[in-house]
Scaffold this motif. Sequence first.
Motif, PDB file in Angstrom:
ATOM      1  N   LYS A  53      51.008  -5.603  11.770  1.00 14.64           N
ATOM      2  CA  LYS A  53      50.802  -4.951  13.064  1.00 14.64           C
ATOM      3  C   LYS A  53      50.304  -3.529  12.860  1.00 14.64           C
ATOM      4  O   LYS A  53      49.361  -3.091  13.530  1.00 14.64           O
ATOM      5  CB  LYS A  53      52.111  -4.948  13.861  1.00 14.64           C
ATOM      6  N   LYS A  54      50.910  -2.811  11.928  1.00 13.27           N
ATOM      7  CA  LYS A  54      50.492  -1.434  11.649  1.00 13.27           C
ATOM      8  C   LYS A  54      49.047  -1.405  11.160  1.00 13.27           C
ATOM      9  O   LYS A  54      48.248  -0.572  11.606  1.00 13.27           O
ATOM     10  CB  LYS A  54      51.416  -0.812  10.610  1.00 13.27           C
ATOM     11  N   ASP A  55      48.694  -2.315  10.250  1.00 14.79           N
ATOM     12  CA  ASP A  55      47.323  -2.377   9.743  1.00 14.79           C
ATOM     13  C   ASP A  55      46.335  -2.695  10.864  1.00 14.79           C
ATOM     14  O   ASP A  55      45.247  -2.117  10.927  1.00 14.79           O
ATOM     15  CB  ASP A  55      47.207  -3.428   8.637  1.00 14.79           C
ATOM     16  N   ALA A  56      46.708  -3.607  11.745  1.00 14.14           N
ATOM     17  CA  ALA A  56      45.826  -3.972  12.857  1.00 14.14           C
ATOM     18  C   ALA A  56      45.634  -2.794  13.811  1.00 14.14           C
ATOM     19  O   ALA A  56      44.523  -2.552  14.300  1.00 14.14           O
ATOM     20  CB  ALA A  56      46.394  -5.174  13.606  1.00 14.14           C
ATOM     21  N   GLU A  57      46.705  -2.044  14.073  1.00  9.50           N
ATOM     22  CA  GLU A  57      46.597  -0.886  14.952  1.00  9.50           C
ATOM     23  C   GLU A  57      45.688   0.180  14.344  1.00  9.50           C
ATOM     24  O   GLU A  57      44.873   0.792  15.043  1.00  9.50           O
ATOM     25  CB  GLU A  57      47.983  -0.301  15.240  1.00  9.50           C
ATOM     26  N   GLU A  58      45.802   0.403  13.027  1.00  5.54           N
ATOM     27  CA  GLU A  58      44.943   1.376  12.358  1.00  5.54           C
ATOM     28  C   GLU A  58      43.483   0.928  12.409  1.00  5.54           C
ATOM     29  O   GLU A  58      42.588   1.739  12.667  1.00  5.54           O
ATOM     30  CB  GLU A  58      45.392   1.566  10.911  1.00  5.54           C
ATOM     31  N   CYS A  59      43.242  -0.337  12.172  1.00  4.17           N
ATOM     32  CA  CYS A  59      41.877  -0.882  12.223  1.00  4.17           C
ATOM     33  C   CYS A  59      41.302  -0.743  13.632  1.00  4.17           C
ATOM     34  O   CYS A  59      40.146  -0.349  13.804  1.00  4.17           O
ATOM     35  CB  CYS A  59      41.882  -2.344  11.776  1.00  4.17           C
ATOM     36  N   PHE A  60      42.099  -1.059  14.630  1.00  2.32           N
ATOM     37  CA  PHE A  60      41.654  -0.948  16.019  1.00  2.32           C
ATOM     38  C   PHE A  60      41.327   0.500  16.366  1.00  2.32           C
ATOM     39  O   PHE A  60      40.322   0.780  17.031  1.00  2.32           O
ATOM     40  CB  PHE A  60      42.731  -1.496  16.963  1.00  2.32           C
ATOM     41  N   GLN A  61      42.153   1.434  15.911  1.00  5.91           N
ATOM     42  CA  GLN A  61      41.907   2.857  16.191  1.00  5.91           C
ATOM     43  C   GLN A  61      40.612   3.318  15.525  1.00  5.91           C
ATOM     44  O   GLN A  61      39.830   4.069  16.115  1.00  5.91           O
ATOM     45  CB  GLN A  61      43.088   3.713  15.727  1.00  5.91           C
ATOM     46  N   ASP A  62      40.358   2.850  14.292  1.00 13.54           N
ATOM     47  CA  ASP A  62      39.103   3.194  13.614  1.00 13.54           C
ATOM     48  C   ASP A  62      37.901   2.664  14.393  1.00 13.54           C
ATOM     49  O   ASP A  62      36.893   3.363  14.560  1.00 13.54           O
ATOM     50  CB  ASP A  62      39.084   2.645  12.186  1.00 13.54           C
ATOM     51  N   MET A  63      37.993   1.418  14.856  1.00 14.02           N
ATOM     52  CA  MET A  63      36.891   0.838  15.632  1.00 14.02           C
ATOM     53  C   MET A  63      36.682   1.616  16.924  1.00 14.02           C
ATOM     54  O   MET A  63      35.550   1.862  17.339  1.00 14.02           O
ATOM     55  CB  MET A  63      37.163  -0.635  15.940  1.00 14.02           C
ATOM     56  N   ARG A  64      37.776   2.007  17.551  1.00 15.29           N
ATOM     57  CA  ARG A  64      37.691   2.759  18.807  1.00 15.29           C
ATOM     58  C   ARG A  64      37.015   4.114  18.573  1.00 15.29           C
ATOM     59  O   ARG A  64      36.144   4.530  19.341  1.00 15.29           O
ATOM     60  CB  ARG A  64      39.084   2.944  19.376  1.00 15.29           C
ATOM     61  N   ASP A  65      37.409   4.805  17.495  1.00 17.84           N
ATOM     62  CA  ASP A  65      36.797   6.097  17.171  1.00 17.84           C
ATOM     63  C   ASP A  65      35.305   5.947  16.905  1.00 17.84           C
ATOM     64  O   ASP A  65      34.495   6.750  17.380  1.00 17.84           O
ATOM     65  CB  ASP A  65      37.497   6.734  15.969  1.00 17.84           C
ATOM     66  N   ASN A  66      34.935   4.921  16.144  1.00 21.21           N
ATOM     67  CA  ASN A  66      33.519   4.683  15.851  1.00 21.21           C
ATOM     68  C   ASN A  66      32.737   4.370  17.120  1.00 21.21           C
ATOM     69  O   ASN A  66      31.610   4.849  17.299  1.00 21.21           O
ATOM     70  CB  ASN A  66      33.357   3.547  14.846  1.00 21.21           C
ATOM     71  N   ALA A  67      33.323   3.577  18.015  1.00 27.13           N
ATOM     72  CA  ALA A  67      32.648   3.243  19.266  1.00 27.13           C
ATOM     73  C   ALA A  67      32.458   4.484  20.128  1.00 27.13           C
ATOM     74  O   ALA A  67      31.399   4.679  20.734  1.00 27.13           O
ATOM     75  CB  ALA A  67      33.441   2.183  20.034  1.00 27.13           C
ATOM     76  N   ASP A  69      32.148   7.551  19.023  1.00 29.21           N
ATOM     77  CA  ASP A  69      31.088   8.331  18.390  1.00 29.21           C
ATOM     78  C   ASP A  69      29.711   7.777  18.737  1.00 29.21           C
ATOM     79  O   ASP A  69      28.772   8.536  19.004  1.00 29.21           O
ATOM     80  CB  ASP A  69      31.270   8.354  16.870  1.00 29.21           C
ATOM     81  N   ILE A  70      29.586   6.469  18.748  1.00 23.35           N
ATOM     82  CA  ILE A  70      28.306   5.843  19.090  1.00 23.35           C
ATOM     83  C   ILE A  70      27.920   6.155  20.525  1.00 23.35           C
ATOM     84  O   ILE A  70      26.763   6.470  20.825  1.00 23.35           O
ATOM     85  CB  ILE A  70      28.367   4.313  18.850  1.00 23.35           C
ATOM     86  N   VAL A  71      28.879   6.108  21.433  1.00 24.11           N
ATOM     87  CA  VAL A  71      28.606   6.414  22.841  1.00 24.11           C
ATOM     88  C   VAL A  71      28.181   7.874  22.991  1.00 24.11           C
ATOM     89  O   VAL A  71      27.220   8.179  23.706  1.00 24.11           O
ATOM     90  CB  VAL A  71      29.849   6.104  23.713  1.00 24.11           C
ATOM     91  N   VAL A  72      28.872   8.787  22.320  1.00 21.06           N
ATOM     92  CA  VAL A  72      28.518  10.208  22.399  1.00 21.06           C
ATOM     93  C   VAL A  72      27.113  10.429  21.859  1.00 21.06           C
ATOM     94  O   VAL A  72      26.299  11.143  22.469  1.00 21.06           O
ATOM     95  CB  VAL A  72      29.555  11.069  21.634  1.00 21.06           C
ATOM     96  N   ASP A  73      26.799   9.812  20.715  1.00 14.65           N
ATOM     97  CA  ASP A  73      25.452   9.949  20.141  1.00 14.65           C
ATOM     98  C   ASP A  73      24.391   9.371  21.068  1.00 14.65           C
ATOM     99  O   ASP A  73      23.314   9.957  21.237  1.00 14.65           O
ATOM    100  CB  ASP A  73      25.382   9.266  18.771  1.00 14.65           C
ATOM    101  N   ALA A  74      24.666   8.230  21.666  1.00 13.47           N
ATOM    102  CA  ALA A  74      23.701   7.604  22.576  1.00 13.47           C
ATOM    103  C   ALA A  74      23.479   8.477  23.799  1.00 13.47           C
ATOM    104  O   ALA A  74      22.337   8.651  24.251  1.00 13.47           O
ATOM    105  CB  ALA A  74      24.189   6.219  22.990  1.00 13.47           C
ATOM    106  N   ASN A  75      24.536   9.045  24.344  1.00 10.42           N
ATOM    107  CA  ASN A  75      24.395   9.925  25.507  1.00 10.42           C
ATOM    108  C   ASN A  75      23.611  11.180  25.145  1.00 10.42           C
ATOM    109  O   ASN A  75      22.806  11.668  25.936  1.00 10.42           O
ATOM    110  CB  ASN A  75      25.762  10.303  26.075  1.00 10.42           C
ATOM    111  N   ALA A  76      23.825  11.705  23.950  1.00  6.88           N
ATOM    112  CA  ALA A  76      23.089  12.892  23.513  1.00  6.88           C
ATOM    113  C   ALA A  76      21.606  12.568  23.387  1.00  6.88           C
ATOM    114  O   ALA A  76      20.749  13.374  23.772  1.00  6.88           O
ATOM    115  CB  ALA A  76      23.655  13.396  22.195  1.00  6.88           C
ATOM    116  N   GLU A  77      21.255  11.404  22.871  1.00  5.07           N
ATOM    117  CA  GLU A  77      19.852  10.999  22.739  1.00  5.07           C
ATOM    118  C   GLU A  77      19.200  10.858  24.107  1.00  5.07           C
ATOM    119  O   GLU A  77      18.065  11.284  24.318  1.00  5.07           O
ATOM    120  CB  GLU A  77      19.736   9.674  21.971  1.00  5.07           C
TER     121      GLU A  77
END
Length: 89
Positions: A53-67, A69-77
Amino acid sequence: MIDKKYIDPIMKHKHALIFAGGIATALIGKKILESDVVKDSCTKGMAAVLSAKKDAEECFQDMRDNAEDIVVDANAEVKKEIYVEEEKE
């Protein structure tokens, strides 16, 4: 083999046999569940589940952070393209 003359009187009391079987099952089950082997196995299993469960939560948080970042970069473009087009006119 057991003679039929012994089985017939016993089978007349099916409900009593079922009740006695239930009690025996409960007593045996209690002894099994109270054993150290079962407790250790359950503890190890729970630890593995919590670790997963802890590993899954960490993985989910990483995916959320990356997503994010992608949204912020897309909005900046998009904003950059809008401002460049307005300056050309």
